[in-house]
Scaffold this motif. Structure first.
Motif, PDB file in Angstrom:
ATOM      1  N   LYS A 122      -3.247  22.659   2.555  1.00 54.93           N
ATOM      2  CA  LYS A 122      -1.865  22.268   2.850  1.00 54.93           C
ATOM      3  C   LYS A 122      -1.735  20.764   3.096  1.00 54.93           C
ATOM      4  O   LYS A 122      -1.074  20.318   4.052  1.00 54.93           O
ATOM      5  N   ILE A 123      -2.408  19.973   2.237  1.00 52.25           N
ATOM      6  CA  ILE A 123      -2.296  18.519   2.307  1.00 52.25           C
ATOM      7  C   ILE A 123      -2.019  17.979   0.901  1.00 52.25           C
ATOM      8  O   ILE A 123      -2.176  18.690  -0.094  1.00 52.25           O
ATOM      9  N   ASN A 124      -1.590  16.724   0.841  1.00 52.08           N
ATOM     10  CA  ASN A 124      -1.399  16.015  -0.421  1.00 52.08           C
ATOM     11  C   ASN A 124      -2.286  14.778  -0.409  1.00 52.08           C
ATOM     12  O   ASN A 124      -2.356  14.058   0.595  1.00 52.08           O
ATOM     13  N   ILE A 125      -2.948  14.537  -1.535  1.00 49.00           N
ATOM     14  CA  ILE A 125      -3.825  13.376  -1.679  1.00 49.00           C
ATOM     15  C   ILE A 125      -3.228  12.502  -2.768  1.00 49.00           C
ATOM     16  O   ILE A 125      -2.970  12.985  -3.883  1.00 49.00           O
ATOM     17  N   ILE A 126      -3.001  11.237  -2.451  1.00 47.57           N
ATOM     18  CA  ILE A 126      -2.365  10.312  -3.389  1.00 47.57           C
ATOM     19  C   ILE A 126      -3.216   9.059  -3.501  1.00 47.57           C
ATOM     20  O   ILE A 126      -3.651   8.502  -2.491  1.00 47.57           O
ATOM     21  N   SER A 127      -3.430   8.613  -4.748  1.00 43.88           N
ATOM     22  CA  SER A 127      -4.100   7.338  -5.001  1.00 43.88           C
ATOM     23  C   SER A 127      -3.123   6.434  -5.732  1.00 43.88           C
ATOM     24  O   SER A 127      -2.516   6.843  -6.728  1.00 43.88           O
ATOM     25  N   ILE A 128      -2.979   5.220  -5.228  1.00 42.40           N
ATOM     26  CA  ILE A 128      -2.078   4.228  -5.814  1.00 42.40           C
ATOM     27  C   ILE A 128      -2.902   3.015  -6.225  1.00 42.40           C
ATOM     28  O   ILE A 128      -3.660   2.478  -5.408  1.00 42.40           O
ATOM     29  N   VAL A 129      -2.769   2.567  -7.469  1.00 43.67           N
ATOM     30  CA  VAL A 129      -3.430   1.355  -7.936  1.00 43.67           C
ATOM     31  C   VAL A 129      -2.369   0.280  -8.073  1.00 43.67           C
ATOM     32  O   VAL A 129      -1.334   0.489  -8.718  1.00 43.67           O
ATOM     33  N   LEU A 130      -2.635  -0.875  -7.438  1.00 41.41           N
ATOM     34  CA  LEU A 130      -1.672  -1.972  -7.461  1.00 41.41           C
ATOM     35  C   LEU A 130      -2.307  -3.255  -7.971  1.00 41.41           C
ATOM     36  O   LEU A 130      -3.515  -3.453  -7.815  1.00 41.41           O
ATOM     37  N   ASP A 131      -1.486  -4.123  -8.527  1.00 37.51           N
ATOM     38  CA  ASP A 131      -1.848  -5.505  -8.821  1.00 37.51           C
ATOM     39  C   ASP A 131      -0.761  -6.325  -8.159  1.00 37.51           C
ATOM     40  O   ASP A 131       0.363  -6.406  -8.668  1.00 37.51           O
ATOM     41  N   ALA A 132      -1.063  -6.874  -7.002  1.00 33.39           N
ATOM     42  CA  ALA A 132      -0.025  -7.479  -6.162  1.00 33.39           C
ATOM     43  C   ALA A 132      -0.611  -8.571  -5.284  1.00 33.39           C
ATOM     44  O   ALA A 132      -1.826  -8.614  -5.061  1.00 33.39           O
ATOM     45  N   PRO A 133       0.248  -9.447  -4.749  1.00 30.16           N
ATOM     46  CA  PRO A 133      -0.231 -10.412  -3.758  1.00 30.16           C
ATOM     47  C   PRO A 133      -0.762  -9.681  -2.524  1.00 30.16           C
ATOM     48  O   PRO A 133      -0.289  -8.586  -2.178  1.00 30.16           O
ATOM     49  N   GLN A 134      -1.746 -10.279  -1.876  1.00 31.53           N
ATOM     50  CA  GLN A 134      -2.373  -9.684  -0.692  1.00 31.53           C
ATOM     51  C   GLN A 134      -1.351  -9.229   0.353  1.00 31.53           C
ATOM     52  O   GLN A 134      -1.464  -8.114   0.869  1.00 31.53           O
ATOM     53  N   PRO A 135      -0.326 -10.031   0.673  1.00 28.43           N
ATOM     54  CA  PRO A 135       0.635  -9.589   1.700  1.00 28.43           C
ATOM     55  C   PRO A 135       1.413  -8.335   1.301  1.00 28.43           C
ATOM     56  O   PRO A 135       1.761  -7.530   2.161  1.00 28.43           O
ATOM     57  N   VAL A 136       1.662  -8.166   0.016  1.00 30.38           N
ATOM     58  CA  VAL A 136       2.380  -6.970  -0.439  1.00 30.38           C
ATOM     59  C   VAL A 136       1.506  -5.728  -0.257  1.00 30.38           C
ATOM     60  O   VAL A 136       1.963  -4.702   0.256  1.00 30.38           O
ATOM     61  N   ILE A 137       0.242  -5.835  -0.664  1.00 25.14           N
ATOM     62  CA  ILE A 137      -0.681  -4.705  -0.511  1.00 25.14           C
ATOM     63  C   ILE A 137      -0.822  -4.341   0.961  1.00 25.14           C
ATOM     64  O   ILE A 137      -0.720  -3.169   1.342  1.00 25.14           O
ATOM     65  N   SER A 138      -1.045  -5.334   1.790  1.00 27.35           N
ATOM     66  CA  SER A 138      -1.185  -5.088   3.229  1.00 27.35           C
ATOM     67  C   SER A 138       0.078  -4.493   3.819  1.00 27.35           C
ATOM     68  O   SER A 138       0.014  -3.614   4.686  1.00 27.35           O
ATOM     69  N   GLY A 139       1.227  -4.959   3.361  1.00 20.96           N
ATOM     70  CA  GLY A 139       2.497  -4.458   3.871  1.00 20.96           C
ATOM     71  C   GLY A 139       2.714  -2.995   3.543  1.00 20.96           C
ATOM     72  O   GLY A 139       3.108  -2.206   4.404  1.00 20.96           O
ATOM     73  N   ILE A 140       2.452  -2.632   2.295  1.00 21.25           N
ATOM     74  CA  ILE A 140       2.606  -1.234   1.891  1.00 21.25           C
ATOM     75  C   ILE A 140       1.627  -0.353   2.662  1.00 21.25           C
ATOM     76  O   ILE A 140       2.001   0.682   3.221  1.00 21.25           O
ATOM     77  N   SER A 141       0.373  -0.763   2.703  1.00 13.72           N
ATOM     78  CA  SER A 141      -0.650   0.003   3.416  1.00 13.72           C
ATOM     79  C   SER A 141      -0.301   0.134   4.897  1.00 13.72           C
ATOM     80  O   SER A 141      -0.421   1.212   5.485  1.00 13.72           O
ATOM     81  N   GLY A 142       0.143  -0.956   5.493  1.00 16.56           N
ATOM     82  CA  GLY A 142       0.501  -0.940   6.909  1.00 16.56           C
ATOM     83  C   GLY A 142       1.668  -0.028   7.215  1.00 16.56           C
ATOM     84  O   GLY A 142       1.647   0.733   8.194  1.00 16.56           O
ATOM     85  N   LYS A 143       2.706  -0.076   6.373  1.00 15.13           N
ATOM     86  CA  LYS A 143       3.867   0.801   6.577  1.00 15.13           C
ATOM     87  C   LYS A 143       3.464   2.265   6.452  1.00 15.13           C
ATOM     88  O   LYS A 143       3.897   3.106   7.241  1.00 15.13           O
ATOM     89  N   LEU A 144       2.646   2.563   5.444  1.00 14.33           N
ATOM     90  CA  LEU A 144       2.203   3.947   5.261  1.00 14.33           C
ATOM     91  C   LEU A 144       1.384   4.423   6.463  1.00 14.33           C
ATOM     92  O   LEU A 144       1.504   5.566   6.889  1.00 14.33           O
ATOM     93  N   GLY A 145       0.573   3.529   7.011  1.00 14.56           N
ATOM     94  CA  GLY A 145      -0.287   3.872   8.136  1.00 14.56           C
ATOM     95  C   GLY A 145       0.446   4.163   9.424  1.00 14.56           C
ATOM     96  O   GLY A 145      -0.119   4.756  10.341  1.00 14.56           O
ATOM     97  N   THR A 146       1.714   3.773   9.507  1.00 11.88           N
ATOM     98  CA  THR A 146       2.487   4.035  10.726  1.00 11.88           C
ATOM     99  C   THR A 146       3.159   5.404  10.717  1.00 11.88           C
ATOM    100  O   THR A 146       3.710   5.824  11.730  1.00 11.88           O
ATOM    101  N   ILE A 147       3.092   6.096   9.594  1.00 10.89           N
ATOM    102  CA  ILE A 147       3.752   7.401   9.482  1.00 10.89           C
ATOM    103  C   ILE A 147       2.874   8.478  10.116  1.00 10.89           C
ATOM    104  O   ILE A 147       1.688   8.588   9.803  1.00 10.89           O
TER     105      ILE A 147
END
Length: 83
Positions: A46-71
């Motif tokens: 009863k879980i979902n596993i998601i992999s996302i591949v990005l090509d982005a500036p470091q702050p964008v990657i960190s921002g997305i990862s950080g926002k997801l980590g707060t959920i």
């Protein structure tokens, strides 16, 4: 993309079904940087596993990862390419 961007994989495990819409909202915000996405519903656990591949500036990657980590009920890890 150019040398000011990094290639990274964000691995996401969603254990709380109520968090799926928030995860998708955050990923949609960064969709212009996402070059691939794979989602696997693991029904036996009863879980979902998601992999996302990005090509982005470091702050964008960190921002997305950080926002997801707060959920609540979401685990996130990010791995970066050396190039």
């Amino acid at each position: 993309m150019d040398s000011e961007t990094r290639v990274a994989v964000i691995s996401i495990i969603v254990e709380n079904p109520d968090a799926v819409s928030e995860v998708n909202r955050i990923l949609h915000e960064g969709s212009s940087f996402i070059i691939g996405r794979m989602g696997i519903p693991y029904r036996a656990r009863k879980i979902n596993i998601i992999s996302i591949v990005l090509d982005a500036p470091q702050p964008v990657i960190s921002g997305i990862s950080g926002k997801l980590g707060t959920i609540d009920g979401v685990s996130v890890k990010t791995a970066y390419s050396n190039i």
